[in-house]
Design a protein around this motif. Structure first.
Motif: not given
Length: 527
Positions: A280-286
């Motif tokens: 849930x803390x992972x963030x990807x560039x859309x």
């Protein structure tokens, strides 16, 4: 030759029927069934060898290549260190299930340095998965169509960057077996041994979950389909719920057992953070994710043509094949939905979709004119894509010789009068730890965890503070790259690294590995 192998089942069945005794004699009837079973076994064995040959053609050039993909380098490293006492999520952090690392640890027991060994095991799993796809596809397609479906699976697996030992290469075999069992349940006309078969199916799903949690969507679908089938065959609501409890329990058992072991060791929270909370803390560039999705959708055009367009142009399937086709459609739909939900859409995330999609595409393959172009389109695009991806990535990542030179430079730089010092690879390949037999100064040894922004909020610690802790331990060797190797870049940790390196370290080597130039720093000996 290919046509002969694919048509062998029909030839052998015909021979068996011609030689079979009259069925009015019960013992002879039993012998006939045994003979047909042996024929099917021989056919599957031949198919297995054929798929192994296909795998060798596709993967032979990369066998022993140490830097196929950063993920599998890391899996091998963790598996190796587990045999020396390291505990995943405690001594080495990652979010993959412990079962995947146990698999690689088991492979390390095969000897060698583990690189060729894991790739040979992966090759066997790919051939096995193709064989199971063939078996499923035979329920709805001709022998030739089913055979080519298994070949297409291997081609597109390589096209989506799974020509090494990525996790789907292994768990696809398990999920294919579970799917084959589920197809049998879905098409059965009675509930004979339904509960036992359901237990076996969900047990395989449970093991698959401990290789990659993303199979949870397919596992849920199989569970719901088991419940639906039981109800359709006349089971009461109470009986269905009781059976579902058993099926769900079996599927969850491997994960709960792993968690229980960690709780017993006093590391239950570390297990939960890595396995369940970190995602849930992972963030990807859309923008990057959408581009990957577009590229993958385009690469699958032959599959969409075979599944969505071909049925409109071809004669409908025989009535008896429609339940199996319906099951494959549901499975494929769930697999696609599970892929889309995650939103990151890396190339190798497509791999689990290929099992149901290729089986579903089989009726359009292996046909004569005017439908032959579907086979040519599927296999042609698959061969081109597999070749381009394999050749580009092996050249992009560097040669075995380049990696060996870099490992030697690290090993030599880590040498001290009192023994080997520890190494920290902030940017570079995790396999270098393995090849240099280097000790760690952090549990965050997967470079992208600290040098990029994707996982910066998923680690359970502050990335900047962790880098300060690493530098305070004064590793003997630090490896960086001239250009950032992870996008988006964590400029805060990168700048911090170079500030300390300029003050406390000296460059002792520049190693060219593929597109990257590795800067190898050694700790200054001054007090």
């Amino acid at each position: 030759m290919v046509e002969y192998i694919a048509e062998l089942p029909a030839r052998l069945r015909g021979a068996a029927r011609a030689e079979a005794p009259k069925i009015s004699q019960p013992l002879q009837g039993v012998a006939e069934r045994a003979g047909l079973g042996a024929v099917r076994g021989v056919n599957l064995l031949l198919m297995g060898f054929a798929y192994l040959a296909v795998g060798l053609v596709l993967r032979g050039a990369t066998l022993g290549f140490p830097v196929i993909h950063i993920d599998e380098q890391f899996y091998l490293l963790v598996g190796d260190r587990m045999l020396h006492g390291a505990v995943p999520f405690v001594d080495i952090w990652d979010r993959k299930p412990v079962g995947l690392f146990l698999l690689y640890a088991a492979i390390r027991l095969l000897g060698g340095d583990g690189i060729l060994q894991y790739q040979l095991v992966a090759l066997a799993c790919v051939a096995g998965t193709s064989l199971v796809i063939y078996r499923m596809a035979r329920e709805i397609a001709s022998p030739m169509g089913a055979f080519w479906a298994g070949v297409a699976y291997q081609l597109f697996l390589s096209a989506f960057f799974c020509f090494g030992g990525q996790a789907p290469v292994f768990y696809n075999l398990l999920m294919a077996l579970a799917g084959l069992g589920m197809m049998g349940v879905w098409t059965a006309k009675t509930d004979r041994r339904l509960f036992v078969h359901g237990l076996a199916i969900m047990a395989v799903v449970g093991v698959s979950l401990q290789i990659k949690y993303t199979v949870v969507f397919e596992g849920l679908a199989f569970g719901l389909m088991l419940m639906f089938r039981a109800r359709a065959l006349g089971w009461s609501h109470r009986r269905v719920m009781a059976a579902a409890t058993g099926w769900a329990g079996v599927a969850l058992l491997p994960t709960l057992a792993a968690w229980g072991v960690y709780i017993a060791m006093g590391h239950g929270l570390a297990f939960a953070q890595a396995n369940f909370l970190s995602i849930f803390g992972r963030h990807e560039d859309l923008d990057g994710s959408l581009f990957r999705l577009f590229k993958e959708t385009l690469a699958l055009l032959p599959v969409w043509a075979a599944i969505l367009w071909a049925p409109r142009k071809m004669p409908p399937l025989r009535f008896a094949a429609r339940p199996a086709q319906g099951f494959l459609r549901i499975w494929a739909g769930v697999a696609v939905a599970g892929f889309l939900i995650f939103g990151t859409w890396y190339d190798h995330y497509v791999a689990p979709l290929l099992v149901p999609l290729m089986a579903l595409a089989a009726p359009a393959l292996g046909r004569a004119r005017p439908f032959r172009w579907y086979t040519h389109f599927m296999l042609g695009i698959g061969m081109i894509a597999a070749a381009v991806v394999t050749i580009y990535n092996t050249r992009h990542h560097g040669t075995s010789e380049e990696v060996e030179v870099a490992a030697d430079m690290i090993r030599n730089a880590a040498a001290t009068p009192t023994g080997q010092g520890c190494v920290y690879i902030n940017e570079g390949d995790p396999i270098l730890y393995h090849m240099a037999n280097a000790c760690f100064v952090t549990r965050y040894i997967f470079p992208n965890h600290l040098n990029g922004m994707v996982d910066v909020n998923a680690l359970g610690v502050d990335a900047g503070q962790e880098v300060r802790n690493i530098l305070a331990k004064r590793p003997q060797v630090v490896v960086m790259t001239v250009e950032p190797s992870s996008l988006p870049v964590n400029w805060h940790t990168r700048n911090m690294m170079f500030q300390h390196l300029k003050r406390d370290y000296q460059i002792v080597g520049l190693a060219h590995v593929g597109w990257r130039d590795l800067l190898i720093y050694r700790l200054n000996n001054r007090p």
